[in-house]
Write an enzyme that holds these catalytic residues in place. Structure first.
Site, mmCIF file in Angstrom:
data_model
loop_
_atom_site.group_PDB
_atom_site.id
_atom_site.type_symbol
_atom_site.label_atom_id
_atom_site.label_comp_id
_atom_site.label_asym_id
_atom_site.label_seq_id
_atom_site.Cartn_x
_atom_site.Cartn_y
_atom_site.Cartn_z
ATOM 1 C CG HIS A 8 -1.982 1.037 1.220
ATOM 2 N ND1 HIS A 8 -3.328 0.765 1.436
ATOM 3 C CD2 HIS A 8 -1.917 2.369 1.032
ATOM 4 C CE1 HIS A 8 -4.022 1.877 1.370
ATOM 5 N NE2 HIS A 8 -3.187 2.886 1.143
ATOM 6 C CG HIS A 10 -1.636 6.126 -2.602
ATOM 7 N ND1 HIS A 10 -2.860 5.974 -3.210
ATOM 8 C CD2 HIS A 10 -1.799 5.693 -1.330
ATOM 9 C CE1 HIS A 10 -3.729 5.485 -2.333
ATOM 10 N NE2 HIS A 10 -3.104 5.313 -1.182
ATOM 11 C CG HIS A 188 -7.811 3.610 0.352
ATOM 12 N ND1 HIS A 188 -7.246 3.067 -0.766
ATOM 13 C CD2 HIS A 188 -6.844 4.362 0.945
ATOM 14 C CE1 HIS A 188 -5.985 3.476 -0.847
ATOM 15 N NE2 HIS A 188 -5.712 4.262 0.176
ATOM 16 C CD GLU A 191 -7.132 6.748 5.098
ATOM 17 O OE1 GLU A 191 -7.794 6.668 4.039
ATOM 18 O OE2 GLU A 191 -6.016 7.324 5.153
ATOM 19 C CG ASP A 269 -1.483 5.788 2.827
ATOM 20 O OD1 ASP A 269 -1.812 5.438 1.672
ATOM 21 O OD2 ASP A 269 -2.273 6.346 3.607
ATOM 22 C CG ASP A 270 -0.101 8.901 0.334
ATOM 23 O OD1 ASP A 270 -0.121 8.750 -0.896
ATOM 24 O OD2 ASP A 270 -1.055 8.591 1.077
HETATM 25 N N1 ADE Z 1 -4.927 8.642 -1.782
HETATM 26 C C1 ADE Z 1 -3.643 8.720 -1.397
HETATM 27 N N2 ADE Z 1 -3.504 8.431 -0.087
HETATM 28 C C2 ADE Z 1 -4.749 8.145 0.378
HETATM 29 C C3 ADE Z 1 -5.279 7.776 1.637
HETATM 30 N N3 ADE Z 1 -4.492 7.615 2.707
HETATM 31 N N4 ADE Z 1 -6.595 7.579 1.721
HETATM 32 C C4 ADE Z 1 -7.381 7.725 0.650
HETATM 33 N N5 ADE Z 1 -6.944 8.075 -0.549
HETATM 34 C C5 ADE Z 1 -5.629 8.268 -0.698
HETATM 35 ZN ZN ZN Z 2 -3.748 4.843 0.745
#
Ligand code: ADE
Ligand code: ZN
Length: 319
Positions: A8, A10, A188, A191, A269-270
Site C-alpha cells: 500500500h 501511492h 480503502h 480509515e 501509504d504516502d
Molecule cells: N490517496 C492517497 N492516499 C490516500 C489515503 N491515505 N486515503 C485515501 N486516498 C488516498
Molecule cells: Zn492509501
C-alpha cells in the site's frame, strides 16, 4: 535487516518535495503556491487538505518519463530499506488529466520497474486504482481502460480518495469486471470512516484486502469476521497518526488487530506526506523480528503477484 514487502503505497504520494521541485523545474513549471512549508515539508492540515495537496503535487508531472522516474526512485529508496517486493497504487486518472495516453504511461511505469529491478533486485508490480470521489462512472472507465491494455505487471484493482463519498456498492460494477478477469481487488475503507465502511466493503465488493481497515478495531464482530475470512489489512500506522486518526503509536490499534487474529501488513501509504518510510513502519511498530518476518510473508502471500513470483519471493525472504 529484515526483508520487507509493501502492498500500500501511492505512486504520486511517494514523491518527496525535492523530487517534486526537480520535476516541476525540468518541465518548466512552477511548484504550486502553498505546496511546501518553509521547513521543506508538504503543507496540509486534514484529510481533505491532504487529498488537495496530493493533487497539487501531481501538477509537477508532465511526461511519461516523469512517471517512470517516480516509480524508479521510490523502488530504489525502498530497496535500500530491505524491500524485496512493492505493489504500487497507480491511478490511470493521473495521466488522463495530463493528456498522456494510457499505454505510454503504463510503458513508462514498466520501464521504471524494470530499471529498479535490474539495479536493485527489487520486484515491483502495479495495482491500478480509481479515485472514489470522482464517482462510479469514472471507476468503470478506469477498469475498462486497464482491461483494454493488459500487462503482466498490472496485477490488481483498487480505490483511494474520499471515503465519505458514495458507497462501495456503487463501485461494484467496476470491481466485478476486474475480479471476473482475475485481478486481485482491494479498497480503502475504515480509515476516515468507521467499521460500517469496512462491513460495506467486504459485503459489497470482491476484495481480499482492505486499505487501512484500522477502524475495524471499534467493532469486535467485524474483527471476528475479518479473521474468519482471512481478509488482509494494509495497515499504515504513520499515515493514520499524521492524519490525526490516532494521537500516537501507543493509541494505534495495530497490536489489537494482530491480537484479534486479523492478518495485517505494514505500509507507508504516502511516505513524504506523512513523514514516514516503510523502514520506519517496521522499526517503530513495537513488534519483534519474528512477527515482522511473518508480516513480510503475509504481504507476499496476500499480494496480487502470480504464484511463481510469490513462491520465488517467499523463498528469498526465508521462513
Ligand atoms: N490517496 C492517497 N492516499 C490516500 C489515503 N491515505 N486515503 C485515501 N486516498 C488516498
Ligand atoms: Zn492509501
Amino acid at each position: 535487516m529484515i526483508a520487507k514487502a509493501e502492498l500500500h503505497c501511492h505512486l504520486e504520494g511517494s514523491i518527496a518535495p525535492t523530487l517534486a521541485a526537480q520535476l516541476a523545474q525540468r518541465n518548466g513549471l512552477k511548484v504550486p503556491d502553498g505546496l511546501v512549508r518553509v521547513d521543506g515539508s508538504y503543507e496540509w492540515r486534514d484529510f481533505l487538505g491532504f487529498l488537495a495537496a496530493y493533487d497539487r503535487v501531481c501538477t509537477a508531472l508532465h511526461t511519461p518519463q516523469d512517471f517512470s522516474d517516480v516509480i524508479y526512485s521510490y523502488l530504489a529508496s525502498v530497496a535500500a530499506q530491505g524491500a524485496v517486493y512493492v505493489e504500487m497504487f497507480c491511478s490511470p486518472e493521473r495521466p488522463r488529466m495530463l493528456n498522456i495516453p494510457y499505454h505510454a504511461w503504463l510503458q513508462a511505469l514498466v520501464d521504471g520497474i524494470d530499471r529498479a529491478g535490474r539495479e536493485f533486485g527489487i520486484t515491483g508490480r502495479i495495482v491500478a486504482i480509481c479515485i472514489r470521489h470522482l464517482g462510479p462512472e469514472r471507476a468503470l472507465a478506469v477498469a475498462k481502460a486497464v482491461l483494454a491494455d493488459p500487462h503482466p505487471y498490472v496485477v490488481g484493482f483498487g480505490m483511494g480518495g474520499d471515503e465519505a463519498k458514495f458507497t462501495p456498492a456503487d463501485f461494484a460494477p467496476a470491481y466485478r469486471l476486474m475480479h471476473d478477469k482475475g485481478y486481485g481487488c482491494t479498497v480503502h475503507a475504515g480509515e476516515v470512516v468507521g467499521p460500517e465502511s469496512v462491513w460495506a466493503a467486504i459485503n459489497d465488493l470482491p476484495v481480499t484486502r482492505i486499505g487501512h481497515g484500522v477502524r475495524s478495531a471499534e467493532d469486535p464482530k467485524l474483527l471476528d469476521e475479518l479473521a474468519r475470512r482471512g481478509t488482509v489489512l494494509e495497515v499504515c500506522p504513520g499515515s493514520n497518526i499524521a492524519l490525526g486518526i490516532y494521537p500516537n503509536r501507543a493509541a494505534h490499534p495495530l497490536h489489537r488487530l494482530i491480537g484479534a487474529g486479523v492478518r495485517i501488513t505494514l505500509n507507508s501509504d504516502d511516505p513524504p506526506f506523512f513523514h514516514t518510510t516503510l523502514g520506519d513502519e517496521y522499526d517503530k511498530s513495537g513488534l519483534g523480528d519474528e512477527v515482522l518476518r511473518h508480516i513480510t510473508r503475509t504481504a507476499i502471500e496476500a499480494s496480487f503477484a502470480d504464484p511463481a513470483t510469490k513462491a520465488r519471493l517467499l523463498r528469498e525472504v526465508g521462513p
